[in-house]
Design an enzyme around this catalytic site. Structure first.
Site, mmCIF file in Angstrom:
data_model
loop_
_atom_site.group_PDB
_atom_site.id
_atom_site.type_symbol
_atom_site.label_atom_id
_atom_site.label_comp_id
_atom_site.label_asym_id
_atom_site.label_seq_id
_atom_site.Cartn_x
_atom_site.Cartn_y
_atom_site.Cartn_z
ATOM 1 N N LYS A 163 0.843 -1.208 0.000
ATOM 2 C CA LYS A 163 0.000 0.000 0.000
ATOM 3 C C LYS A 163 0.872 1.250 0.000
ATOM 4 C CE LYS A 163 -1.821 1.545 3.991
ATOM 5 N NZ LYS A 163 -1.506 2.941 4.319
ATOM 6 N N ASN A 164 1.891 1.281 0.892
ATOM 7 C CA ASN A 164 2.662 2.514 1.087
ATOM 8 C C ASN A 164 3.711 2.749 0.017
ATOM 9 O OD1 ASN A 164 1.034 3.016 3.219
ATOM 10 N ND2 ASN A 164 2.493 2.368 4.770
ATOM 11 N N CYS A 223 -5.405 12.275 12.327
ATOM 12 C CA CYS A 223 -6.122 10.997 12.267
ATOM 13 C C CYS A 223 -5.988 10.353 13.645
ATOM 14 C CB CYS A 223 -5.550 10.116 11.178
ATOM 15 S SG CYS A 223 -3.878 9.639 11.532
ATOM 16 N N ARG A 264 -0.070 14.296 12.920
ATOM 17 C CA ARG A 264 0.461 14.206 11.560
ATOM 18 C C ARG A 264 0.916 15.565 10.999
ATOM 19 N NH1 ARG A 264 -1.347 9.145 10.027
ATOM 20 N NH2 ARG A 264 0.534 9.031 8.780
ATOM 21 N N ASP A 277 5.725 19.934 9.125
ATOM 22 C CA ASP A 277 6.811 20.913 9.225
ATOM 23 C C ASP A 277 8.064 20.476 8.464
ATOM 24 O OD1 ASP A 277 6.583 18.986 11.453
ATOM 25 O OD2 ASP A 277 8.563 19.743 11.976
ATOM 26 N N LEU A 278 8.353 19.178 8.449
ATOM 27 C CA LEU A 278 9.584 18.714 7.768
ATOM 28 C C LEU A 278 9.400 18.735 6.250
ATOM 29 C CD1 LEU A 278 10.522 15.792 10.178
ATOM 30 C CD2 LEU A 278 11.426 18.129 10.138
ATOM 31 N N ASP A 299 3.705 0.175 12.242
ATOM 32 C CA ASP A 299 2.495 -0.366 11.601
ATOM 33 C C ASP A 299 2.238 -1.818 11.982
ATOM 34 O OD1 ASP A 299 2.946 1.448 8.459
ATOM 35 O OD2 ASP A 299 2.250 2.050 10.446
ATOM 36 N N VAL A 315 7.015 6.189 17.549
ATOM 37 C CA VAL A 315 6.848 6.924 16.296
ATOM 38 C C VAL A 315 5.632 7.843 16.313
ATOM 39 C CG1 VAL A 315 6.509 6.680 13.797
ATOM 40 C CG2 VAL A 315 8.065 5.131 15.014
ATOM 41 N N ARG A 348 -9.246 -0.329 3.843
ATOM 42 C CA ARG A 348 -8.385 0.716 3.266
ATOM 43 C C ARG A 348 -7.039 0.137 2.857
ATOM 44 N NH1 ARG A 348 -6.886 4.623 7.474
ATOM 45 N NH2 ARG A 348 -5.239 4.865 5.938
HETATM 46 C C1 EPZ Z 1 4.100 6.722 6.560
HETATM 47 O O1 EPZ Z 1 3.324 7.781 7.102
HETATM 48 C C2 EPZ Z 1 3.134 5.567 6.358
HETATM 49 N N1 EPZ Z 1 2.069 5.961 5.435
HETATM 50 C C3 EPZ Z 1 2.536 5.151 7.702
HETATM 51 O O2 EPZ Z 1 1.727 4.000 7.470
HETATM 52 C C4 EPZ Z 1 3.684 4.759 8.651
HETATM 53 O O3 EPZ Z 1 3.157 4.442 9.915
HETATM 54 C C5 EPZ Z 1 4.666 5.934 8.780
HETATM 55 O O4 EPZ Z 1 5.139 6.317 7.466
HETATM 56 C C6 EPZ Z 1 5.873 5.576 9.648
HETATM 57 O O5 EPZ Z 1 6.517 4.472 9.103
HETATM 58 C C7 EPZ Z 1 2.339 6.000 4.098
HETATM 59 O O6 EPZ Z 1 3.429 5.724 3.654
HETATM 60 C C8 EPZ Z 1 1.190 6.395 3.209
HETATM 61 P P1 EPZ Z 1 6.091 9.918 9.005
HETATM 62 P P2 EPZ Z 1 3.968 9.269 7.223
HETATM 63 O O7 EPZ Z 1 6.118 11.225 8.297
HETATM 64 O O8 EPZ Z 1 4.858 9.532 6.093
HETATM 65 C C9 EPZ Z 1 6.413 12.960 12.582
HETATM 66 C C10 EPZ Z 1 -0.207 2.669 7.638
HETATM 67 O O9 EPZ Z 1 -0.845 2.149 8.565
HETATM 68 N N2 EPZ Z 1 6.505 14.013 11.556
HETATM 69 O O10 EPZ Z 1 7.279 9.009 8.896
HETATM 70 O O11 EPZ Z 1 2.848 10.210 7.500
HETATM 71 C C11 EPZ Z 1 4.981 12.434 12.681
HETATM 72 O O12 EPZ Z 1 4.231 13.263 13.549
HETATM 73 C C12 EPZ Z 1 0.311 4.093 7.780
HETATM 74 O O13 EPZ Z 1 0.040 2.097 6.542
HETATM 75 C C13 EPZ Z 1 6.821 15.309 11.960
HETATM 76 O O14 EPZ Z 1 7.019 15.586 13.149
HETATM 77 O O15 EPZ Z 1 4.815 9.080 8.566
HETATM 78 C C14 EPZ Z 1 5.149 11.058 13.239
HETATM 79 O O16 EPZ Z 1 5.223 11.134 14.645
HETATM 80 C C15 EPZ Z 1 0.028 4.673 9.150
HETATM 81 N N3 EPZ Z 1 6.886 16.287 11.022
HETATM 82 C C16 EPZ Z 1 6.507 10.618 12.684
HETATM 83 O O17 EPZ Z 1 7.156 11.804 12.176
HETATM 84 C C17 EPZ Z 1 6.670 16.037 9.687
HETATM 85 O O18 EPZ Z 1 6.766 16.978 8.858
HETATM 86 C C18 EPZ Z 1 6.414 9.595 11.561
HETATM 87 O O19 EPZ Z 1 5.721 10.205 10.523
HETATM 88 C C19 EPZ Z 1 6.340 14.719 9.301
HETATM 89 C C20 EPZ Z 1 6.272 13.718 10.251
#
Ligand code: EPZ
Length: 417
Positions: free
Chosen positions: A23-24, A118, A123, A126-127, A306, A328, A398
Site C-alpha cells: 500500500k505505502n 487521524c 500528523r 513541518d519537515l 504499523d 513513532v 483501506r
Molecule cells: C508513513 O506515514 C506511512 N504511510 C505510515 O503508514 C507509517 O506508519 C509511517 O510512514 C511511519 O513508518 C504511508 O506511507 C502512506 P512519518 P507518514 O512522516 O509519512 C512525525 C499505515 O498504517 N513528523 O514518517 O505520515 C509524525 O508526527 C500508515 O500504513 C513530523 O514531526 O509518517 C510522526 O510522529 C500509518 N513532522 C513521525 O514523524 C513532519 O513533517 C512519523 O511520521 C512529518 C512527520
C-alpha cells in the site's frame, strides 16, 4: 458497504496466502507518476480503498487512470493539469500530502489541503515544508491549505529532524526535477523509499543512497513514463505471520522480500514462533507457549510502528508480561480499550503499554479505530474462543486487499455484513 466483520475464532489457520503489492509504495508511486510525461503502467498495485481514493483524486486533476485486463494500472497525466488536492477527497487520505512534492516537481506550484489529524496522531508537515523551502520554495499556510510556489528552484541540503517517510518522499519527488544536487540527511530508510528511488531512476531520474540515511538527488529536465512493478507489502505479510502464530496454525506466506521482514521475523522468533524459509516465501508455525517480549517501535530498520497493534494482540496471549513502547506516533494505543473487551490485560502509561498475557480471549462486539488496529482486532478474534463482531470495518479495507477471502482461504471462519 461492508461495515462489519464477524469472526468465529478458536481455529488454527493452515495453508498458504499470497501477499499483495505494498500500500505505502503504491500510494507514493501513483503520485510520483505525474512527474513523467506519457503513460505510466504500474504492476502489483493492490485493489484497496486508499488506492481507489488516490485514483479518484488523480481523475479530479484531469489525469486518466485505468485498470488494464492484465491487472496493471495505467496513469496518463494531461499536458496541463490542476495542482490542487480537493478537500473532500484529501481529508479521506493522509497520503494526499504527497502531491506537494509531485505538483511542485511538475509545475512549480501546489495547493494542498492540510491532511486532517487521524486517530494515531496529529500528523504535522513541518519537515515537508522545511524541505520545500530549502529547495527555493515559498510556502504559506492558510484556510487549512498549504500553498507553495517554487521561486528560485535550486538543489540544496536538507536535514530531517525525524526520518519522516512522507517528508523524504516529497523532497525526493521535488528534487528529482529541481536543477542541481539535493541531499537529504537523516532520511527515512523504509523499503518504500527505495521503491520510489528505483521508480524515479527507471524514469530517467538520478537518485542515489535510498535505503541509507543520506540520499543524493540530481535534478533532471524530464522524466519519461515507464512500466514498473511495486514491492510486496511487508506489513500485510507481518499481519498474516502473526495470524499463523496467534491461532497456533501453520501458514506459508508467499510473494515476500525476506530482508524487508527482518525486524518482524526477529521479534516473532523471540516469542518462540517457528519461521523457516521456503522457496516461495516463509512458513510460520505457531507454538503453544509464547514467550513474552519487549518491543520498541522505531523508524526502519527498527520494529515497524504499523505492526505494533498486531504484535500487541499476540502478546495478549503470551505466558508472561510484555512491554511495548510506541516511539513513532503519539497516540497509537487506541485499540487497547477494544482488546480489553476481549479479555486482554493491558495497562497504558503514556507511550508504554504493559501487556499481561492471559490464557484465553473471549469474543465481543468491538470497533476498529484505525487501519492497523482493525487488522489486530481480526487477529484477536481469530484467537478468541467464540464470536467477535468488528464495527467500522471500512478502516481495514483501506489497506488489506481481499482480506476476507485470504483468511477464508486459510480456514478462518470470517464474513462481512
Ligand atoms: C508513513 O506515514 C506511512 N504511510 C505510515 O503508514 C507509517 O506508519 C509511517 O510512514 C511511519 O513508518 C504511508 O506511507 C502512506 P512519518 P507518514 O512522516 O509519512 C512525525 C499505515 O498504517 N513528523 O514518517 O505520515 C509524525 O508526527 C500508515 O500504513 C513530523 O514531526 O509518517 C510522526 O510522529 C500509518 N513532522 C513521525 O514523524 C513532519 O513533517 C512519523 O511520521 C512529518 C512527520
Amino acid at each position: 458497504m461492508q461495515e462489519r466483520i464477524i469472526i468465529e475464532g478458536g481455529k488454527p489457520l493452515y495453508g498458504r496466502v499470497r501477499i499483495s503489492g505494498a500500500k505505502n509504495a503504491a500510494l507514493v508511486l501513483i503520485v510520483a507518476s505525474i512527474l513523467a510525461d506519457g503513460e505510466t503502467i504500474l504492476d502489483n498495485v493492490p485493489h484497496i480503498r486508499d488506492v481507489e481514493v488516490m485514483l479518484h483524486i488523480l481523475r479530479e486533476l484531469g489525469v486518466a487512470t485505468k485498470w488494464n485486463d492484465d491487472n496493471s494500472l495505467s496513469i496518463n497525466p494531461p499536458a496541463v493539469m490542476k495542482t490542487e488536492t480537493p478537500y473532500e477527497l484529501a481529508k479521506k487520505l493522509r497520503a494526499s500530502n504527497l502531491f506537494l512534492g509531485a505538483f511542485l516537481g511538475r509545475t512549480g506550484q501546489a495547493l494542498i489541503s492540510l491532511p486532517g489529524g487521524c486517530d494515531i496522531g496529529s500528523r504535522p508537515m513541518d519537515l515537508h515544508i522545511k524541505g520545500v523551502q530549502s529547495l527555493g520554495g515559498v510556502v504559506e499556510i492558510e484556510h487549512g491549505f498549504i500553498s507553495a510556489r517554487m521561486k528560485k528552484p535550486q538543489g540544496s541540503s536538507v536535514y530531517l529532524d525525524f526520518p519522516s517517510v512522507g517528508a523524504t518522499e516529497n523532497i525526493m519527488m521535488l528534487a528529482s526535477k529541481t536543477p542541481g544536487v539535493t541531499t537529504i540527511e537523516n532520511a527515512a530508510r523504509e523499503p518504500e523509499i527505495v521503491d520510489l528511488s528505483n521508480f524515479i531512476n527507471t524514469m530517467g531520474g538520478k537518485v542515489r543512497g535510498a535505503g541509507t540515511d543520506l540520499i543524493k538527488i540530481e535534478g533532471v529536465e524530464r522524466l519519461t513514463a515507464r512500466r514498473y512493478a511495486i514491492i510486496p507489502d511487508r506489513i500485510e505479510a507481518g499481519t498474516y505471520m502473526v495470524a499463523a502464530a496467534i491461532t497456533r496454525g501453520e501458514v506459508l506466506v508467499e510473494n515476500i522480500i525476506p530482508t524487508h521482514l527482518h525486524p518482524i521475523i526477529a521479534k516473532l522468533q523471540e516469542t518462540g514462533v517457528l519461521i523457516r524459509e521456503h522457496e516461495k516465501g516463509l512458513v510460520v508455525k505457531g507454538i503453544n507457549r509464547l514467550r513474552p517480549i519487549d518491543i520498541k517501535t522505531m523508524p526502519y530498520p527498527g520494529f515497524p510502528t504499523d505492526m505494533q497493534s498486531q504484535m500487541m494482540a499476540l502478546m495478549a496471549i503470551a505466558e508472561g508480561t510484555s512491554v511495548i513502547v510506541e516511539n513513532v506516533f503519539e497516540n497509537r494505543f487506541q485499540v487497547v480499550d477494544e482488546f480489553t473487551r476481549m479479555g486482554a490485560k493491558i495497562k497504558v502509561e503514556g507511550h508504554t503499554a504493559i501487556v499481561e498475557g492471559v490464557k484465553t480471549l473471549c469474543g465481543a462486539r468491538v470497533k476498529s479505530p484505525d487501519l492497523r488496529a482493525g487488522a489486530a482486532l481480526i487477529l484477536m478474534a481469530l484467537a478468541a474462543r467464540d464470536e467477535t463482531r468488528i464495527d467500522h470495518a471500512v478502516h481495514i479495507f483501506r489497506g488489506y486487499e481481499n482480506i476476507i477471502e485470504k483468511i477464508k482461504g486459510l480456514g478462518g471462519n470470517i464474513k462481512t455484513e
